[in-house]
Design an enzyme around this catalytic site. Sequence first.
Site: not given
Length: 304
Positions: A84-85, A212, A214, A233, A236
């Site tokens: 990821d990322h 994002g 969460s 995804n 957090t």
Amino acid sequence: MPLVDAAGLLTAARARRGAVAAFNVITLEHVEAVLEGAEHAGVPVILQISENAVRYRRGDPLPLARAATAAASAAAVPAALHLDHVRDPALLRRAAEAGCSSVMVDAAHLPYRENLAACAAAARWARANGLWTEAELGVVGGKAGSPSPDPHHPAARTDPEAARSFTAASGVDALAVAVGSRHAMTTRTAALDHRLLARLAQRVPVPLVLHGSSGLPEHELVAAVRGGITKVNIGTALNVALTTGVRAALVGDTEVVDPRRWLAGGRSAMAAAVARLAALVHHPPAAPEDGAGPARAAEPLPGG
């Protein structure tokens, strides 16, 4: 069971108008909790290792990736491994070696043409090596060391026509879109632009990804999946659950020194969060007709 391909999980999810939850893992406790929670819910899951997590693990993706592979082989539900990322091309090219079946190219911070070029090159390499590629268009802020613009500012959002053209030109297999979420939120107060999401779902032929997640209340997650999101995804929320459990154990017993005694509660809290969120997005309940539902009070993060 052995690791499965993320492509198959996302294709199946899209066909049933559901989504697959993808959880970012940093420690072995994260991996075990994600698989335990997915087993409890009886749904497939994606384990994600980010470039930041690789950096924390001293720059080598293999120890955590191989631990995830071994843990998944003993799990009773299908699990895929995703890198990821990724900004480092050298790390990208270790994805297959690490057992990943998909990779997310983190180039949305670049100007459009540079993002397109980076993602097109990555997609060509990935396809030649049997991997799926995820890209991002728009600005999903909140990552450490990066500016965090208003997620509802027009300049931050993903333009549907640009997304259609970008996907076609780059050849990527999935696209992360900016529709109002933000990374690293510790409160569940984010609200999505569901009309924009509907337009993106109509124009973009590949699965859409929500980063994002969460920071979203559960009714927003439901509406997002019903609106066309196929991969959700989450990172957090697990870290909040882990930290809350560990903090409670340490405060409750100031003499404890055995890490198993204070990590166990955090792992259990993460597993409970995974079970609830993975089941919710796998086959979400029907959303209200307006797609967003009534305004609600902020919800605590799972385990928080």
